[in-house]
Every structure is written in C-alpha cells, then in structure tokens.
Design a protein around this motif. Structure first.
Motif, mmCIF file in Angstrom:
data_model
loop_
_atom_site.group_PDB
_atom_site.id
_atom_site.type_symbol
_atom_site.label_atom_id
_atom_site.label_comp_id
_atom_site.label_asym_id
_atom_site.label_seq_id
_atom_site.Cartn_x
_atom_site.Cartn_y
_atom_site.Cartn_z
ATOM 1 N N UNK A 8 0.839 -1.201 0.000
ATOM 2 C CA UNK A 8 0.000 0.000 0.000
ATOM 3 C C UNK A 8 0.875 1.253 0.000
ATOM 4 N N UNK A 9 2.051 1.166 0.618
ATOM 5 C CA UNK A 9 2.970 2.303 0.674
ATOM 6 C C UNK A 9 3.402 2.721 -0.724
ATOM 7 N N UNK A 10 3.770 1.748 -1.549
ATOM 8 C CA UNK A 10 4.178 2.039 -2.929
ATOM 9 C C UNK A 10 3.032 2.706 -3.679
ATOM 10 N N UNK A 11 1.825 2.182 -3.508
ATOM 11 C CA UNK A 11 0.645 2.745 -4.165
ATOM 12 C C UNK A 11 0.451 4.206 -3.755
ATOM 13 N N UNK A 12 0.507 4.473 -2.465
ATOM 14 C CA UNK A 12 0.271 5.832 -1.951
ATOM 15 C C UNK A 12 1.301 6.824 -2.475
ATOM 16 N N UNK A 54 -0.661 9.512 5.486
ATOM 17 C CA UNK A 54 -0.891 10.012 6.850
ATOM 18 C C UNK A 54 -1.324 8.871 7.766
ATOM 19 N N UNK A 55 -2.237 8.018 7.266
ATOM 20 C CA UNK A 55 -2.686 6.869 8.058
ATOM 21 C C UNK A 55 -1.528 5.918 8.353
ATOM 22 N N UNK A 56 -0.687 5.684 7.364
ATOM 23 C CA UNK A 56 0.464 4.797 7.562
ATOM 24 C C UNK A 56 1.445 5.377 8.568
ATOM 25 N N UNK A 57 1.697 6.684 8.466
ATOM 26 C CA UNK A 57 2.656 7.351 9.361
ATOM 27 C C UNK A 57 2.133 7.450 10.791
ATOM 28 N N UNK A 58 0.818 7.393 10.951
ATOM 29 C CA UNK A 58 0.240 7.468 12.308
ATOM 30 C C UNK A 58 -0.017 6.086 12.901
ATOM 31 N N UNK A 59 0.577 5.073 12.270
ATOM 32 C CA UNK A 59 0.548 3.743 12.877
ATOM 33 C C UNK A 59 -0.551 2.826 12.435
ATOM 34 N N UNK A 60 -1.360 3.232 11.484
ATOM 35 C CA UNK A 60 -2.428 2.354 10.995
ATOM 36 C C UNK A 60 -1.836 1.309 10.036
ATOM 37 N N UNK A 61 -2.207 0.088 10.232
ATOM 38 C CA UNK A 61 -1.716 -0.994 9.383
ATOM 39 C C UNK A 61 -2.645 -1.157 8.174
ATOM 40 N N UNK A 62 -2.175 -0.702 7.012
ATOM 41 C CA UNK A 62 -2.993 -0.770 5.821
ATOM 42 C C UNK A 62 -2.446 -1.757 4.798
ATOM 43 N N UNK A 63 -1.378 -2.438 5.154
ATOM 44 C CA UNK A 63 -0.786 -3.386 4.212
ATOM 45 C C UNK A 63 -1.735 -4.538 3.931
#
Length: 284
Positions: free
Chosen positions: A121-125, A273-282
């Motif tokens: 998801x990080x690559x996508x974002x 922002x969600x990833x950086x605030x600790x949300x697991x979106x992978x």
C-alpha cells in the motif's frame, strides 16, 4: 465462493470499472479497496483483480467496435503496391502490437517482482502522490497536440515504453499511456483513445497469463469453485467501465488532467498520513 463474498466481488469490480480507464490507478484502488474490506490476498484474489479486467476490455471493444475492427485507419500511401495495399489495411493493428511488445516482455520477465509490489500500500500511496503532482503540470509540459499528427511505429513504440512505467502500482496504465501519446504530439482525445485501444491486447494478455499460471500451479479447482465470482466481477466491471469511458473522454477533452491530479494527491496523501500514524494498511 470461497475467497470473496458476492458483495466483495461487486465492490471490487465497481472500483475496477470506474478506475481502469481513468488516470488514477485501478490496481492501486483495488489494493486499497481490498484492504478496507479486509480481504485476504490469496492466489485467487490476486488473479481475480487481473481477470476482471477482461470485462473492462469488452467495454472498449463495445464502445469503439466500428473503429476497432475497421481497416484502413490512415490514408493509403501514394504509389503503394498490391502487397503494400494489403498490409496497409492492418497498419493500425501493427502499431498496437508495436506498442504492446515492451510491456509484454517486461511483464513476463518480472512477473514475480510486480506481484510482490502489488501487496504494498505504501508504494501505491507514494506513486499516487507523485503521479498526481505530475498531472497538475502535464498539460503545460506537453503542448497541445495536432489533429494531423500521424501515429508512426516509432511513436507507438514510445507509447509502449511509457506503458511499462505503469507496472509500478499506483502509476496508472491509463495515465502513463496518455502522457506517452501526448509526448508524441497526439491530442488529449487521440492519446486517450489510443490508450483505450492499447488496453485491449495488454489486459487480454495479462488476463490470459494469470489464468494460465493458475492452471499450471494446480489452480483448476480454485477457478471452478470461484467461477461465479469471475462471471459477476467481469459483468459489473464491463457495465461500469462503459460509463467511465464516456465520462472520461468528455471531461479530459474539455478540462484536462488537473482534477485527476488533485484527486490522486488527496487520496495518496491520506493513505500516507494513516500509515505514518501507525495504521496498518498493508494487504494481508
């Protein structure tokens, strides 16, 4: 249906149909949707997100069938011989093949690495944001094309090279090929339409490859058990893509790409922002 419920199939297929031909990355949106639905990334689910592109392909063929199956897209060169006249009839399909070859080769060689990136998801974002920033300025970077621009083999191959960039999730095949067309002096409308035509061999090959790979890996039973999901997914993607293509051609011809650029930046930024605030979106 083992891997996906009917509702999950419909939602993912709607996302595919809406985004396949818009410059916002259908793959990226399906990855995000899959995560939000809590769908496990099984081999079938990975294949499903590719196979339902077949429904989107049919929407292009349906909308443009007169042009897609028409011979002699360009004027016959002066002094063409009998053989030259015959080959000229297939000139359009030859150029589609030329544009298709780069992605076909790289897709085959790096299939496993591409699949690995599809789970990030990080690559996508990141690519949504980067692509969005680029789209804010692409109308200025590439001057308006000419209606008289002739699509040569060299130009078609260049567009095909641009398409390879879309193997990175979040880039968008549509965006890459449209920008590639504009870089070759095609108008926005002509570049978008060639992008749609190029999607037919590209996505057909990707669909066939995924199905073949599943069969060779012993996935015959998986496909048979989930046949209803594949049928529903393709039908929904087909209907939604029909509407999306009509909207996109009209919108981009009139207003350009800036709105899509801002959309990509907002969506990609929110995910980061969600990833950086600790949300697991992978993807699981």
């Amino acid at each position: 249906m083992e891997d996906l419920s009917t509702l999950e199939v419909i939602i993912i297929a709607i996302v595919e149909g809406l985004t396949e031909f818009l410059p916002v990355s259908s793959t990226g949106h399906m990855i995000i949707t899959q995560n939000m639905l809590g769908v496990e990334s099984t081999e079938f689910v990975k294949a499903f997100t590719v196979i339902i592109q077949f429904g989107a392909i049919l929407s292009v063929v349906c909308l443009y069938w007169k042009r897609f199956f028409r011979l002699n897209h360009t004027p016959l060169p002066e002094g063409a011989s009998g053989l030259g006249r015959f080959l000229h009839k297939f000139d359009f399909y030859w150029k589609l093949l030329v544009a298709f070859v780069p992605a076909a080769i790289l897709g085959f060689l790096f299939s496993d690495k591409i699949d690995a990136m599809l789970e990030s998801v990080t690559v996508v974002a990141v690519m949504l944001v980067v692509g969005g920033i680029f789209m804010l300025f692409c109308d200025k970077i590439f001057s308006k094309g000419s209606e008289d621009t002739v699509l040569t083999e060299k130009k078609a191959f260049s567009i095909g090279l641009f398409q390879c960039i879309a193997m990175i999730p979040g880039v968008s095949r549509s965006m890459a090929t449209i920008v590639g067309g504009m870089s070759q002096k095609l108008t926005r409308k002509a570049a978008a339409e060639f992008s749609f035509f190029l999607a037919v061999p590209t996505m057909l090959a990707a669909t066939a490859y995924k199905i073949l790979k599943l069969f060779l890996d012993g996935g015959t039973e998986i496909i048979m058990n989930n046949m209803s999901a594949l049928i529903i997914g393709n039908v929904v993607a087909f209907v939604v893509a029909l509407l999306a293509i009509k909207f996109f051609i009209s919108f981009v011809t009139k207003y350009g790409f800036k709105a899509f650029g801002w959309y990509r930046i907002i969506v990609g930024g929110l995910i980061l922002i969600l990833l950086l605030t600790g949300h697991n979106l992978e993807v699981m």
